[in-house]
Motif scaffolding. Structure first.
Motif, mmCIF file in Angstrom:
data_model
loop_
_atom_site.group_PDB
_atom_site.id
_atom_site.type_symbol
_atom_site.label_atom_id
_atom_site.label_comp_id
_atom_site.label_asym_id
_atom_site.label_seq_id
_atom_site.Cartn_x
_atom_site.Cartn_y
_atom_site.Cartn_z
ATOM 1 N N LEU A 153 0.780 -1.231 0.000
ATOM 2 C CA LEU A 153 0.000 0.000 0.000
ATOM 3 C C LEU A 153 0.818 1.291 0.000
ATOM 4 C CD1 LEU A 153 -3.021 -0.581 2.369
ATOM 5 C CD2 LEU A 153 -3.056 0.036 -0.055
ATOM 6 N N LEU A 154 1.833 1.332 0.865
ATOM 7 C CA LEU A 154 2.574 2.590 1.002
ATOM 8 C C LEU A 154 3.460 2.876 -0.198
ATOM 9 C CD1 LEU A 154 3.184 4.838 3.187
ATOM 10 C CD2 LEU A 154 5.153 3.462 3.844
ATOM 11 N N PHE B 234 -9.720 -1.756 7.754
ATOM 12 C CA PHE B 234 -9.504 -0.665 8.707
ATOM 13 C C PHE B 234 -10.784 0.125 8.984
ATOM 14 C CE2 PHE B 234 -5.231 -1.680 7.379
ATOM 15 C CZ PHE B 234 -4.525 -1.567 8.569
ATOM 16 N N ALA C 14 4.167 9.825 18.215
ATOM 17 C CA ALA C 14 3.059 10.720 18.585
ATOM 18 C C ALA C 14 2.893 10.702 20.104
ATOM 19 C CB ALA C 14 1.771 10.285 17.889
ATOM 20 N N MET D 213 0.535 16.332 17.437
ATOM 21 C CA MET D 213 0.913 15.957 16.065
ATOM 22 C C MET D 213 0.972 17.162 15.130
ATOM 23 S SD MET D 213 -0.651 12.221 15.257
ATOM 24 C CE MET D 213 -2.354 12.591 15.611
ATOM 25 N N ALA E 215 5.095 11.845 10.799
ATOM 26 C CA ALA E 215 5.491 11.788 9.385
ATOM 27 C C ALA E 215 5.563 13.242 8.927
ATOM 28 C CB ALA E 215 4.469 11.009 8.568
ATOM 29 N N ARG F 47 6.583 13.511 -3.236
ATOM 30 C CA ARG F 47 6.031 13.045 -4.504
ATOM 31 C C ARG F 47 7.012 13.391 -5.617
ATOM 32 N NH1 ARG F 47 2.992 11.325 -1.199
ATOM 33 N NH2 ARG F 47 0.708 11.367 -1.186
ATOM 34 N N PRO G 256 -1.563 15.430 9.658
ATOM 35 C CA PRO G 256 -0.650 14.447 10.268
ATOM 36 C C PRO G 256 -0.745 13.088 9.575
ATOM 37 C CG PRO G 256 -2.560 14.803 11.673
ATOM 38 C CD PRO G 256 -2.631 15.836 10.578
ATOM 39 N N PHE G 257 -1.888 12.805 8.971
ATOM 40 C CA PHE G 257 -2.061 11.521 8.299
ATOM 41 C C PHE G 257 -2.089 11.669 6.776
ATOM 42 C CE2 PHE G 257 -4.017 10.820 12.537
ATOM 43 C CZ PHE G 257 -3.211 9.770 12.955
ATOM 44 N N ILE H 245 -4.092 4.847 5.835
ATOM 45 C CA ILE H 245 -5.188 3.886 6.002
ATOM 46 C C ILE H 245 -5.323 3.497 7.472
ATOM 47 C CG2 ILE H 245 -3.944 1.676 5.716
ATOM 48 C CD1 ILE H 245 -6.165 0.889 3.699
ATOM 49 N N PHE I 234 -6.998 3.542 13.360
ATOM 50 C CA PHE I 234 -6.284 2.593 14.211
ATOM 51 C C PHE I 234 -5.342 3.356 15.140
ATOM 52 C CE2 PHE I 234 -4.561 -1.853 14.503
ATOM 53 C CZ PHE I 234 -3.411 -1.597 15.243
HETATM 54 C C1 HEM Z 1 0.167 6.373 4.928
HETATM 55 C C2 HEM Z 1 1.077 8.974 8.926
HETATM 56 C C3 HEM Z 1 -0.168 5.175 11.691
HETATM 57 C C4 HEM Z 1 -0.396 2.426 7.721
HETATM 58 C C5 HEM Z 1 0.450 7.422 5.786
HETATM 59 C C6 HEM Z 1 0.677 8.789 5.370
HETATM 60 C C7 HEM Z 1 0.954 9.501 6.485
HETATM 61 C C8 HEM Z 1 0.873 8.604 7.618
HETATM 62 C C9 HEM Z 1 1.284 10.988 6.555
HETATM 63 C C10 HEM Z 1 0.609 9.323 3.936
HETATM 64 C C11 HEM Z 1 1.916 9.158 3.215
HETATM 65 C C12 HEM Z 1 1.902 9.839 1.849
HETATM 66 O O1 HEM Z 1 0.880 10.356 1.395
HETATM 67 O O2 HEM Z 1 2.965 9.864 1.219
HETATM 68 C C13 HEM Z 1 0.832 8.158 10.017
HETATM 69 C C14 HEM Z 1 0.931 8.591 11.395
HETATM 70 C C15 HEM Z 1 0.574 7.521 12.168
HETATM 71 C C16 HEM Z 1 0.257 6.420 11.279
HETATM 72 C C17 HEM Z 1 1.357 9.988 11.848
HETATM 73 C C18 HEM Z 1 0.480 7.419 13.664
HETATM 74 C C19 HEM Z 1 0.302 8.434 14.487
HETATM 75 C C20 HEM Z 1 -0.393 4.101 10.850
HETATM 76 C C21 HEM Z 1 -0.828 2.798 11.267
HETATM 77 C C22 HEM Z 1 -0.870 2.009 10.139
HETATM 78 C C23 HEM Z 1 -0.480 2.849 9.022
HETATM 79 C C24 HEM Z 1 -1.153 2.407 12.706
HETATM 80 C C25 HEM Z 1 -1.269 0.569 9.973
HETATM 81 C C26 HEM Z 1 -1.655 -0.243 10.918
HETATM 82 C C27 HEM Z 1 -0.241 3.261 6.636
HETATM 83 C C28 HEM Z 1 -0.305 2.804 5.249
HETATM 84 C C29 HEM Z 1 -0.158 3.941 4.439
HETATM 85 C C30 HEM Z 1 0.001 5.069 5.347
HETATM 86 C C31 HEM Z 1 -0.499 1.374 4.783
HETATM 87 C C32 HEM Z 1 -0.189 4.006 2.918
HETATM 88 C C33 HEM Z 1 -1.607 4.230 2.465
HETATM 89 C C34 HEM Z 1 -1.761 4.338 0.951
HETATM 90 O O3 HEM Z 1 -0.925 4.952 0.302
HETATM 91 O O4 HEM Z 1 -2.777 3.820 0.459
HETATM 92 N N1 HEM Z 1 0.552 7.352 7.175
HETATM 93 N N2 HEM Z 1 0.441 6.851 9.996
HETATM 94 N N3 HEM Z 1 -0.211 4.107 9.492
HETATM 95 N N4 HEM Z 1 -0.063 4.621 6.667
HETATM 96 FE FE1 HEM Z 1 0.079 5.748 8.320
#
Ligand code: HEM
Length: 441
Positions: A67-68, A86, A259, A309, A315, A320, A379-380, A388, A392
């Motif tokens: 995914l990432l 999720f 965090a 956050m 993050a 990109r 933050p996400f 995703i 969680f």
């Molecule tokens: C993507 C932050 C927790 C799984 C991302 C992205 C950010 C982020 C900013 C986007 C990246 C981008 O657009 O380039 C965070 C923060 C977290 C956290 C700050 C905790 C405070 C988690 C958790 C999981 C997770 C707990 C899984 C159990 C993923 C995945 C992606 C992602 C799989 C890629 C999604 C995609 O592109 O479809 N996260 N994350 N993250 N994160 Fe998180």
């Protein structure tokens, strides 16, 4: 500074302007800093960008094309297949594991002699690691036949991510992929171990499922094995399942841990906010045990996490690469140009936040938050590549904070002020030492 701490290398304009172009050694990079332009990059014209080449080069050896780290159609079908895993109703099933792990950590803290010093980044990483492994494998990996050694995996992940700064820097400088860098061999060995253990667990679970026994488990592994893309009916192959599990461990545990670290650090410095959090927890739990149904009612606790956050986004930058010629804010951006959304700077941008460096959880009270541009606080991330695991992570962070904060008072050593280190995630350097003491009353 390029390798050690990119944030220090950002020019001061990123806190003031909407768009900043920087050329390093003749290679141009674009920083996007106004919410409408960020929205253009992440949402409206998201298909004009792919994940950055530098980041992929750093992460794909460990994460494959999950995914990432996937783009295009390969990302789209996986995202559709995995999204239901999720959903909020599924997440509720993970809360007992979160509370149990947090409770065990709180009990351990309570048993320590007053004044014991702990290193918080390690403490929190161990805790969130235990939770992600438990929700992925429901205990199977920890004491089953093919035992996962948490210490070895955690050390392995660290070894595999430590050189990321080097890989990104080398890539931005245009160095070929075979260029050696420190830690490369160790990273490769660490990846092999982790992927090997997970690969055997996935194969074993799949075999049992096919024999009609026990695939029904609703841990992340079971859910991924049963996931289907609703449009094409496509399922994840074993390799995709392993890649996504490694991705969840990598993307999910250190981010959430950081965090929590920054939040506990900020609360230790802001006794008024800390008292409000403690009062809210006491009011919601009635002084008894924290139960799953309490988590939704801890509104101020959640605001504190959100504000933490903002100041310290785990993050701290989205990266990109322009995939075709685009215009951002009237400026032409050539294909191949790295385009960054420096979340850390966006969250402290003078045009967006009043007194941006001040810690104030009331910024996230419902009315204030609703008045803000959707792409001012990320933050996400945002748009189709939104984290995703956001739901969680928030559940987990609230559960841990509300369990640990009443268990002990935390004080950083007098005068201690951590430096910021950005290496994919935003870490306090040299860590976060904290002295634990009992709370009276
Ligand atoms: C993507 C932050 C927790 C799984 C991302 C992205 C950010 C982020 C900013 C986007 C990246 C981008 O657009 O380039 C965070 C923060 C977290 C956290 C700050 C905790 C405070 C988690 C958790 C999981 C997770 C707990 C899984 C159990 C993923 C995945 C992606 C992602 C799989 C890629 C999604 C995609 O592109 O479809 N996260 N994350 N993250 N994160 Fe998180």
């Amino acid at each position: 500074t390029l390798v050690r701490n990119p944030i220090e290398a950002w020019p001061a304009e990123v806190y003031e302007k909407e768009l900043v172009r920087i050329a390093t050694l003749g290679r141009e990079r674009v920083f996007v800093l106004s919410p409408p332009l960020v929205q253009q990059v992440l949402l409206d014209e998201a298909d004009a960008f792919v994940k950055s080449e530098a980041m992929l080069r750093a992460l794909r050896p460990a994460l494959g094309e999950a995914l990432l780290t996937a783009d295009g159609e390969r990302w789209r079908w996986q995202r559709r297949a995995v999204a239901p895993v999720f959903r909020p109703d599924r997440l509720r099933g993970f809360v007992p594991a979160m509370l149990a792990a947090a409770g065990a950590a709180a009990a351990r803290w309570r048993a320590l002699p007053d004044g014991t010093e702990v290193e918080l980044t390690e403490e929190m990483a161990r805790l969130t690691f235990a939770i992600i492994v438990e929700t992925m494998l429901s205990g199977e990996g920890l004491d089953g036949a093919d035992r996962i050694d948490p210490a070895r995996v955690a050390a392995g992940l660290k070894a595999s991510l430590d050189p990321v700064g080097w890989v990104v820097a080398l890539s931005l400088l245009g160095a070929p992929e075979w260029t050696p860098y420190p830690g490369r061999l160790r990273a490769r060995r660490a990846r092999r171990y982790l992927r090997g253990v997970l690969g055997r667990l996935v194969a074993a679970r799949r075999a049992r499922a096919e024999a009609g026994a026990g695939a029904g488990r609703d841990d992340l592994l079971g859910l991924l094995l049963r996931a289907r893309d609703p449009e094409t009916g496509r399922a994840l192959a074993d390799r995709d399942v392993v890649d996504n599990l490694v991705t969840f461990v990598t993307a999910g545990h250190e981010t959430t841990a950081l965090a929590l670290c920054w939040t506990l650090f900020l609360l230790a410095r802001h006794p008024g906010a800390e008292a409000r959090v403690l009062a809210e927890i006491a009011a919601v739990t009635g002084g008894g045990a924290l139960l799953p149904e309490h988590l939704d009612r801890l509104a101020y606790t959640r605001q504190v996490l959100q504000e933490s956050m903002r100041l310290y986004p785990p993050a701290a930058v989205l990266t990109r690469t322009a995939d075709r010629p685009v215009r951002i804010g009237g400026e032409a951006v050539a294909p191949g140009t790295p385009v960054f959304v420096p979340i850390y700077a966006l969250h402290r941008h003078r045009a967006l936040w009043d007194d941006p460096d001040r810690f104030d959880p009331d910024r996230f009270a419902a009315a204030a938050a609703a008045a803000r541009h959707r792409f001012a606080y990320l933050p996400f991330g945002g748009g189709p590549r939104l984290c995703i695991g956001a739901g969680f992570a928030m559940l987990e962070a609230v559960a841990i904070l509300a369990t640990l904060l009443p268990a002990a008072r935390l004080s950083p050593p007098p005068g201690f002020s951590p430096a910021l280190r950005l290496r994919v995630t935003l870490r306090p350097a040299p860590g976060l030492p904290m002295r634990l003491s009992r709370r009276e009353g």
